[in-house]
Design a protein around this motif. Structure first.
Motif, mmCIF file in Angstrom:
data_model
loop_
_atom_site.group_PDB
_atom_site.id
_atom_site.type_symbol
_atom_site.label_atom_id
_atom_site.label_comp_id
_atom_site.label_asym_id
_atom_site.label_seq_id
_atom_site.Cartn_x
_atom_site.Cartn_y
_atom_site.Cartn_z
ATOM 1 N N LYS A 256 0.870 -1.199 0.000
ATOM 2 C CA LYS A 256 0.000 0.000 0.000
ATOM 3 C C LYS A 256 0.896 1.234 0.000
ATOM 4 N N ILE A 257 0.315 2.389 -0.395
ATOM 5 C CA ILE A 257 1.154 3.593 -0.483
ATOM 6 C C ILE A 257 1.323 4.271 0.870
ATOM 7 N N SER A 258 0.423 4.003 1.840
ATOM 8 C CA SER A 258 0.543 4.702 3.126
ATOM 9 C C SER A 258 1.862 4.320 3.786
ATOM 10 N N GLY A 259 2.419 5.292 4.501
ATOM 11 C CA GLY A 259 3.714 5.055 5.149
ATOM 12 C C GLY A 259 4.859 5.591 4.313
ATOM 13 N N PHE A 260 4.590 5.966 3.053
ATOM 14 C CA PHE A 260 5.656 6.504 2.193
ATOM 15 C C PHE A 260 5.745 8.007 2.428
ATOM 16 N N LYS A 261 6.949 8.465 2.688
ATOM 17 C CA LYS A 261 7.117 9.889 3.046
ATOM 18 C C LYS A 261 7.578 10.681 1.833
ATOM 19 N N ASP A 262 6.621 11.368 1.206
ATOM 20 C CA ASP A 262 6.950 12.204 0.043
ATOM 21 C C ASP A 262 5.742 13.096 -0.207
ATOM 22 N N GLY A 263 5.896 14.392 -0.127
ATOM 23 C CA GLY A 263 4.789 15.313 -0.358
ATOM 24 C C GLY A 263 3.728 15.206 0.726
ATOM 25 N N GLU A 264 2.472 15.461 0.330
ATOM 26 C CA GLU A 264 1.372 15.463 1.294
ATOM 27 C C GLU A 264 0.671 14.108 1.280
ATOM 28 N N PHE A 265 0.354 13.562 2.464
ATOM 29 C CA PHE A 265 -0.376 12.296 2.510
ATOM 30 C C PHE A 265 -1.782 12.527 3.062
ATOM 31 N N ILE A 266 -2.794 12.009 2.376
ATOM 32 C CA ILE A 266 -4.184 12.138 2.837
ATOM 33 C C ILE A 266 -4.668 10.745 3.233
ATOM 34 N N THR A 267 -5.061 10.603 4.487
ATOM 35 C CA THR A 267 -5.382 9.253 4.983
ATOM 36 C C THR A 267 -6.712 8.712 4.472
ATOM 37 N N ASP A 268 -7.707 9.607 4.324
ATOM 38 C CA ASP A 268 -9.030 9.135 3.884
ATOM 39 C C ASP A 268 -9.018 8.990 2.361
ATOM 40 N N TYR A 269 -9.196 7.752 1.867
ATOM 41 C CA TYR A 269 -9.047 7.555 0.421
ATOM 42 C C TYR A 269 -10.126 8.275 -0.385
ATOM 43 N N ARG A 270 -11.305 8.484 0.227
ATOM 44 C CA ARG A 270 -12.366 9.183 -0.518
ATOM 45 C C ARG A 270 -11.982 10.638 -0.747
ATOM 46 N N ARG A 271 -11.463 11.260 0.315
ATOM 47 C CA ARG A 271 -11.035 12.663 0.188
ATOM 48 C C ARG A 271 -9.838 12.758 -0.765
ATOM 49 N N ALA A 272 -8.958 11.759 -0.670
ATOM 50 C CA ALA A 272 -7.773 11.742 -1.545
ATOM 51 C C ALA A 272 -8.203 11.647 -3.006
ATOM 52 N N ASN A 273 -9.192 10.795 -3.289
ATOM 53 C CA ASN A 273 -9.688 10.655 -4.660
ATOM 54 C C ASN A 273 -10.294 11.963 -5.157
ATOM 55 N N GLU A 274 -11.046 12.601 -4.256
ATOM 56 C CA GLU A 274 -11.697 13.860 -4.622
ATOM 57 C C GLU A 274 -10.651 14.875 -5.085
ATOM 58 N N ARG A 275 -9.576 14.982 -4.296
ATOM 59 C CA ARG A 275 -8.504 15.922 -4.651
ATOM 60 C C ARG A 275 -7.818 15.500 -5.945
ATOM 61 N N LEU A 276 -7.557 14.203 -6.044
ATOM 62 C CA LEU A 276 -6.799 13.691 -7.199
ATOM 63 C C LEU A 276 -7.570 13.908 -8.503
ATOM 64 N N LEU A 277 -8.865 13.579 -8.465
ATOM 65 C CA LEU A 277 -9.646 13.630 -9.708
ATOM 66 C C LEU A 277 -9.809 15.053 -10.233
ATOM 67 N N LYS A 278 -9.706 16.040 -9.330
ATOM 68 C CA LYS A 278 -9.815 17.412 -9.839
ATOM 69 C C LYS A 278 -8.456 18.106 -9.927
ATOM 70 N N SER A 279 -7.360 17.363 -9.846
ATOM 71 C CA SER A 279 -6.067 18.045 -9.895
ATOM 72 C C SER A 279 -5.771 18.599 -11.290
ATOM 73 N N ASP A 280 -5.009 19.675 -11.294
ATOM 74 C CA ASP A 280 -4.711 20.388 -12.539
ATOM 75 C C ASP A 280 -3.522 19.704 -13.219
ATOM 76 N N VAL A 281 -3.825 18.648 -13.963
ATOM 77 C CA VAL A 281 -2.757 17.854 -14.589
ATOM 78 C C VAL A 281 -3.030 17.728 -16.094
ATOM 79 N N ASP A 282 -2.007 17.303 -16.808
ATOM 80 C CA ASP A 282 -2.215 17.041 -18.239
ATOM 81 C C ASP A 282 -2.993 15.735 -18.413
ATOM 82 N N ILE A 283 -2.605 14.726 -17.624
ATOM 83 C CA ILE A 283 -3.174 13.387 -17.832
ATOM 84 C C ILE A 283 -3.713 12.822 -16.520
ATOM 85 N N LEU A 284 -4.948 12.332 -16.570
ATOM 86 C CA LEU A 284 -5.528 11.659 -15.406
ATOM 87 C C LEU A 284 -5.735 10.194 -15.777
#
Ligand code: NAD
Length: 410
Positions: A256-284
């Protein structure tokens, strides 16, 4: 009207022949007991749906998930039918699964569940009939148990009855990475067509299992910047780009990805998905489960390109919203077909008892998936439609043509 019907209408093909593609040929539901480690007996329900096999033996993964049900498995089996047709591999489509929560089961319980499930669906299986592969929460070990169970009951070793098995049992070199490698090839092809550079492109990936993690591996190697990933344990976001080789090592050890120290970690996967799906990226790249981009969040998606690593991650309504917004979507039946393409290579190697080198596998994967992508891209230009409808038109056209040539029995 569903996506297949729309494609058939647009193609103006013979509706009487097309009708045969609107329902599954064989659906099997099985209920069976498993002795748990604590001595209790639990009852499980599993399914195997052979959606269509006019083009060859049916092919499709087996998933273990609490929400597995007949409707979901049937939809996924239909997608497999179309995927094999677009990729021009001589298979029909199937899918299977057991409603269970593997995270709460021991390895011995999972082995007993896999063996009993295989026994229950045995009448459907066979290297010339129906060939399972791994999917969500199943892996090489699951395939090894399925192959062994089938072989024990057959009375001799039958490596070609499953794909995605360990190399030592007749698995193919490169199969473990194949779906992610294919997603990366397709992403590169898509960006070229859009005149967007791959090197330096920003990427967000939902799901960091077989498909998500290997997609990250290959896109990172191509110079992309992976700025966010999520899995069921949470989400990691780093605008500067995550250290993918180190994250892959961490996930290999920890699962699993939890426990990896790099950038910001969001513990609740639903909230993490919410942020990820609307991130300003070229490719999702949604690479977890179906129905993740819905009418509720489609308008918030900011990525220019979505490449469907998972099967069915965008709902029909969301698709229409994205299309209006001008988001380019590379649909699952082309984007993640690398897995079934190398599964086909594995089956060919098994039935011929002749092994290929990893370079041969990767080279032929590149040839087949690039040619499938080009076919879909050209069809989209010709019919002035999006990649999804073009892929469905390619696929439906091929299955219907074979059905027409074979005729309707009797
Ligand atoms: P997997 O079990 O290896 O990985 C699934 C990943 O998704 C895990 O990291 C899990 O933690 C994560 N996940 C689960 N629910 C999540 C959620 N709600 N939010 C965020 N992450 C979540 O499965 P896989 O084999 O990588 O399959 C993923 C998808 O790709 C499925 O749709 C599957 O049908 C499709 N697919 C797989 C293959 C293959 O070769 N394995 C081929 C084609 C398509």
């Amino acid at each position: 009207m569903n996506r297949m019907d729309e494609a058939a209408k647009k193609l103006k093909i013979d509706w009487e022949t097309y009708k045969t593609l609107r329902s599954p040929r064989t659906s099997l539901a099985v209920t069976f007991p498993i002795r748990m480690d604590n001595g209790s007996v639990e009852i499980f329900t599993g399914y195997r749906v052979l959606y269509n096999y006019v083009r060859g033996p049916s092919k499709g993964g087996v998933r273990y998930h609490p929400e597995v049900n007949l409707e979901e498995i049937t939809a996924l089996a239909a997608i497999m039918t179309l995927k094999c047709a677009v990729a021009e591999v001589p298979f029909g489509g199937a899918k299977g699964g057991v409603a269970c929560d593997p995270s709460k089961m021991s390895i011995n319980e999972l082995e007993r569940l896999t063996r009993r499930y295989t026994y229950m669906i045995m009448p459907l299986l066979g290297p010339d009939k129906d060939i399972p592969a791994p999917d969500v929460n199943t892996n090489q070990q699951t395939m090894a148990w399925m192959m062994d169970t089938y072989s024990m009951l057959a009375g001799y070793t039958v490596p070609g009855v499953v794909t995605g098995k360990p190399f030592q049992l007749g698995g193919s070199k490169g199969r473990g990475y194949a779906t992610g490698r294919g997603v990366a090839f397709v992403t590169s092809e898509m960006l070229q067509r859009l005149n967007m550079p791959l090197k330096g492109a920003t990427v967000a990936i939902q799901g960091f299992g077989n498909v998500g993690s290997n997609t990250a591996r290959f896109l990172h190697q191509e110079g992309c910047k992976i700025v966010g990933v999520t899995d069921i344990s949470g989400g990691l976001l780093n605008e500067g780009g995550l250290d993918i080789p180190a994250l892959l090592k961490h996930v290999e050890d920890e699962k699993k990805i939890s426990g990896f120290k790099d950038g910001e970690f969001i513990t609740d996967y639903r909230r993490a998905n919410e942020r990820l799906l609307k991130s300003d990226v070229d490719i999702l790249i949604p690479a977890a489960l179906e129905n993740q981009i819905t009418e509720e969040n489609a308008l918030d998606v900011r990525a220019k390109v979505i490449v469907e690593g998972a099967n069915g991650p965008i709902t029909g309504t969301a698709d229409k919203i994205l299309s209006k917004k001008g988001t380019t979507v590379v649909p699952d039946i082309i984007a993640n077909s690398g897995g079934v393409i190398v599964s086909y290579f594995e089956w060919v190697q098994d039935v011929q008892a002749y092994l290929w080198t990893e370079d041969q596998v990767n080279q032929r994967l590149k040839e087949l998936i690039t040619s499938a992508f080009t076919g879909v891209w050209d069809a989209a230009q010709e019919h002035k439609t999006d990649m999804r409808q073009a892929a469905y038109m390619e696929a439906v056209g091929k299955v219907v043509e074979v059905t027409r040539l074979r005729g309707i029995f009797p």
